[in-house]
Scaffold this motif. Sequence first.
Motif, PDB file in Angstrom:
ATOM      1  N   ILE A   1       0.864  -1.182   0.000  1.00  0.00           N
ATOM      2  CA  ILE A   1       0.000   0.000   0.000  1.00  0.00           C
ATOM      3  C   ILE A   1       0.901   1.232   0.000  1.00  0.00           C
ATOM      4  O   ILE A   1       1.816   1.344   0.820  1.00  0.00           O
ATOM      5  CB  ILE A   1      -0.928   0.011   1.244  1.00  0.00           C
ATOM      6  CG1 ILE A   1      -1.819  -1.235   1.242  1.00  0.00           C
ATOM      7  CG2 ILE A   1      -1.770   1.290   1.282  1.00  0.00           C
ATOM      8  CD1 ILE A   1      -2.695  -1.393   2.471  1.00  0.00           C
ATOM      9  N   GLY A   2       0.657   2.134  -0.942  1.00  0.00           N
ATOM     10  CA  GLY A   2       1.472   3.350  -1.061  1.00  0.00           C
ATOM     11  C   GLY A   2       0.647   4.580  -0.716  1.00  0.00           C
ATOM     12  O   GLY A   2      -0.514   4.695  -1.124  1.00  0.00           O
ATOM     13  N   ILE A   3       1.240   5.488   0.041  1.00  0.00           N
ATOM     14  CA  ILE A   3       0.558   6.737   0.405  1.00  0.00           C
ATOM     15  C   ILE A   3       1.456   7.894  -0.017  1.00  0.00           C
ATOM     16  O   ILE A   3       2.601   7.989   0.428  1.00  0.00           O
ATOM     17  CB  ILE A   3       0.313   6.804   1.936  1.00  0.00           C
ATOM     18  CG1 ILE A   3      -0.618   5.661   2.367  1.00  0.00           C
ATOM     19  CG2 ILE A   3      -0.255   8.162   2.351  1.00  0.00           C
ATOM     20  CD1 ILE A   3      -0.818   5.567   3.879  1.00  0.00           C
ATOM     21  N   THR A   4       0.940   8.762  -0.899  1.00  0.00           N
ATOM     22  CA  THR A   4       1.696   9.954  -1.293  1.00  0.00           C
ATOM     23  C   THR A   4       0.946  11.166  -0.731  1.00  0.00           C
ATOM     24  O   THR A   4      -0.149  11.498  -1.207  1.00  0.00           O
ATOM     25  CB  THR A   4       1.792  10.053  -2.833  1.00  0.00           C
ATOM     26  OG1 THR A   4       2.318   8.807  -3.317  1.00  0.00           O
ATOM     27  CG2 THR A   4       2.693  11.193  -3.273  1.00  0.00           C
ATOM     28  N   PRO A   5       1.474  11.764   0.335  1.00  0.00           N
ATOM     29  CA  PRO A   5       0.716  12.808   1.019  1.00  0.00           C
ATOM     30  C   PRO A   5       0.886  14.199   0.401  1.00  0.00           C
ATOM     31  O   PRO A   5       1.963  14.526  -0.104  1.00  0.00           O
ATOM     32  CB  PRO A   5       1.322  12.802   2.421  1.00  0.00           C
ATOM     33  CG  PRO A   5       2.720  12.334   2.213  1.00  0.00           C
ATOM     34  CD  PRO A   5       2.749  11.466   0.999  1.00  0.00           C
ATOM     35  N   LYS A   6      -0.214  14.964   0.454  1.00  0.00           N
ATOM     36  CA  LYS A   6      -0.104  16.372   0.055  1.00  0.00           C
ATOM     37  C   LYS A   6       0.485  17.152   1.235  1.00  0.00           C
ATOM     38  O   LYS A   6       1.330  18.012   1.052  1.00  0.00           O
ATOM     39  CB  LYS A   6      -1.507  16.890  -0.297  1.00  0.00           C
ATOM     40  CG  LYS A   6      -1.487  18.207  -1.010  1.00  0.00           C
ATOM     41  CD  LYS A   6      -2.867  18.577  -1.495  1.00  0.00           C
ATOM     42  CE  LYS A   6      -2.909  20.051  -1.808  1.00  0.00           C
ATOM     43  NZ  LYS A   6      -4.277  20.543  -1.948  1.00  0.00           N
ATOM     44  N   ASN A   7       0.053  16.784   2.443  1.00  0.00           N
ATOM     45  CA  ASN A   7       0.639  17.380   3.668  1.00  0.00           C
ATOM     46  C   ASN A   7       2.035  16.782   3.807  1.00  0.00           C
ATOM     47  O   ASN A   7       2.163  15.551   3.853  1.00  0.00           O
ATOM     48  CB  ASN A   7      -0.120  16.965   4.928  1.00  0.00           C
ATOM     49  CG  ASN A   7      -1.621  16.940   4.765  1.00  0.00           C
ATOM     50  OD1 ASN A   7      -2.126  16.464   3.757  1.00  0.00           O
ATOM     51  ND2 ASN A   7      -2.332  17.418   5.752  1.00  0.00           N
ATOM     52  N   LYS A   8       3.050  17.585   3.895  1.00  0.00           N
ATOM     53  CA  LYS A   8       4.407  17.045   3.885  1.00  0.00           C
ATOM     54  C   LYS A   8       4.915  16.697   5.283  1.00  0.00           C
ATOM     55  O   LYS A   8       5.807  15.882   5.440  1.00  0.00           O
ATOM     56  CB  LYS A   8       5.370  18.037   3.205  1.00  0.00           C
ATOM     57  CG  LYS A   8       5.087  18.175   1.721  1.00  0.00           C
ATOM     58  CD  LYS A   8       5.192  16.809   1.025  1.00  0.00           C
ATOM     59  CE  LYS A   8       4.675  16.828  -0.377  1.00  0.00           C
ATOM     60  NZ  LYS A   8       4.352  15.502  -0.909  1.00  0.00           N
ATOM     61  N   ASN A   9       4.353  17.359   6.305  1.00  0.00           N
ATOM     62  CA  ASN A   9       4.821  17.091   7.671  1.00  0.00           C
ATOM     63  C   ASN A   9       3.786  16.221   8.391  1.00  0.00           C
ATOM     64  O   ASN A   9       2.642  16.621   8.564  1.00  0.00           O
ATOM     65  CB  ASN A   9       5.061  18.394   8.422  1.00  0.00           C
ATOM     66  CG  ASN A   9       6.153  19.212   7.729  1.00  0.00           C
ATOM     67  OD1 ASN A   9       7.022  18.632   7.063  1.00  0.00           O
ATOM     68  ND2 ASN A   9       6.097  20.511   7.848  1.00  0.00           N
ATOM     69  N   LEU A  10       4.241  15.036   8.758  1.00  0.00           N
ATOM     70  CA  LEU A  10       3.305  14.028   9.257  1.00  0.00           C
ATOM     71  C   LEU A  10       3.751  13.476  10.601  1.00  0.00           C
ATOM     72  O   LEU A  10       4.908  13.611  10.992  1.00  0.00           O
ATOM     73  CB  LEU A  10       3.234  12.853   8.270  1.00  0.00           C
ATOM     74  CG  LEU A  10       2.867  13.163   6.829  1.00  0.00           C
ATOM     75  CD1 LEU A  10       2.973  11.905   5.988  1.00  0.00           C
ATOM     76  CD2 LEU A  10       1.447  13.730   6.737  1.00  0.00           C
ATOM     77  N   VAL A  11       2.807  12.823  11.265  1.00  0.00           N
ATOM     78  CA  VAL A  11       3.187  11.990  12.405  1.00  0.00           C
ATOM     79  C   VAL A  11       2.699  10.585  12.073  1.00  0.00           C
ATOM     80  O   VAL A  11       1.542  10.401  11.696  1.00  0.00           O
ATOM     81  CB  VAL A  11       2.655  12.537  13.759  1.00  0.00           C
ATOM     82  CG1 VAL A  11       1.160  12.745  13.760  1.00  0.00           C
ATOM     83  CG2 VAL A  11       3.045  11.623  14.906  1.00  0.00           C
ATOM     84  N   ILE A  12       3.634   9.629  12.127  1.00  0.00           N
ATOM     85  CA  ILE A  12       3.184   8.244  11.955  1.00  0.00           C
ATOM     86  C   ILE A  12       3.314   7.544  13.310  1.00  0.00           C
ATOM     87  O   ILE A  12       4.278   7.753  14.034  1.00  0.00           O
ATOM     88  CB  ILE A  12       3.910   7.478  10.822  1.00  0.00           C
ATOM     89  CG1 ILE A  12       5.382   7.299  11.098  1.00  0.00           C
ATOM     90  CG2 ILE A  12       3.671   8.088   9.467  1.00  0.00           C
ATOM     91  CD1 ILE A  12       6.012   6.262  10.187  1.00  0.00           C
ATOM     92  N   THR A  13       2.298   6.777  13.637  1.00  0.00           N
ATOM     93  CA  THR A  13       2.267   6.093  14.932  1.00  0.00           C
ATOM     94  C   THR A  13       2.383   4.596  14.677  1.00  0.00           C
ATOM     95  O   THR A  13       1.568   4.017  13.964  1.00  0.00           O
ATOM     96  CB  THR A  13       0.954   6.426  15.680  1.00  0.00           C
ATOM     97  OG1 THR A  13       0.779   7.836  15.652  1.00  0.00           O
ATOM     98  CG2 THR A  13       0.998   5.959  17.117  1.00  0.00           C
TER      99      THR A  13
END
Length: 273
Positions: A210-222
């Motif tokens: 599964i691939g995720i290409t975010p528009k929001n560049k600053n993320l938090v992954i848990t």
Amino acid sequence: MERKINKVKIFTNSSEKTKVVTDKLIKALEEYNFEIVEENYDLAISIGGDGTFLHMLNKANFNEEIYYVGINTGSLGFLQEIDLEKNPDFVERLNNNHYDLEDIYLEEITVTTKDQTINYTALNEMVVRDKKLKVLECIVEVKEELLETFIGDGLLISTNTGSTAYNVSLGGSIISKDLLALSLTPIAPLKNKIYHSLSNPLIVSHKQTIGITPKNKNLVITLDGMNHELEDVIKIEAKIGNKKIKRLKLEDTNFIKIIRDKILGNEKEGRDL
Ligand code: NAP
């Protein structure tokens, strides 16, 4: 072929019940001449709840050479299957190599940012959110095929093992233990005239990434409850790869019985109609 366990490390939570069980276990381990160590152990034992099991794996860095086992003193115990009251011969069975080992496959995550590529591992799941908890907008692909442009609070990608945890609270399906799969579970997806994100969880086989290409560049992954803040993210990919841990078991557990006992709270064999 199982190997002889000599060195044991114990991980605990801080509950009173855990303290009592830990003292009892250490005594029994010493009687059978197991060495209780901090480093270079053959077996990692977590005493507590499922959170303790996750903490243990993280501290052990998901080392594939170690055997893992959980003794439940917590409330749920999906990962912590051993109950010392029901298995008073636990240490004797360790000593006699009288146990089984179960492979648990892990979620492998690769994050590509502007500056680096980072690899992570999770047992339960990964949750992707905007760093400031704003609405997340991202392109979602499965096996490089475009699925959707997702807009909502975030996305959770759960393993079959993690499907009974956060995933189930979000309305995701419980995935059978013997079915290697990932669940892509949306968190508060927007669904209106303008935005239309998939609101159902999607279960894909372990052969798919599964691939995720975010528009929001600053993320938090848990990952299994632990937050990692990331800047300038270009892409996140999640899959079930070859990485696995070996969990020590005393007996075969029936997955449906576990759901009945621990989710439905009905320990009886059934009830009268
Ligand atoms: P935590 O307090 O360690 O765990 C939260 C709850 O999830 C506890 O009741 C824990 O059981 C249970 N849990 C953990 N793994 C499980 C599994 N594989 N199957 C069934 N239940 C499981 O919370 P945390 O440190 O934030 O995160 C650890 C895990 O908790 C995460 O991986 C996530 O799946 C889950 N979580 C759930 C929610 C939710 O349901 N709304 C929210 C955040 C996190 P014990 O009581 O036995 O430890």
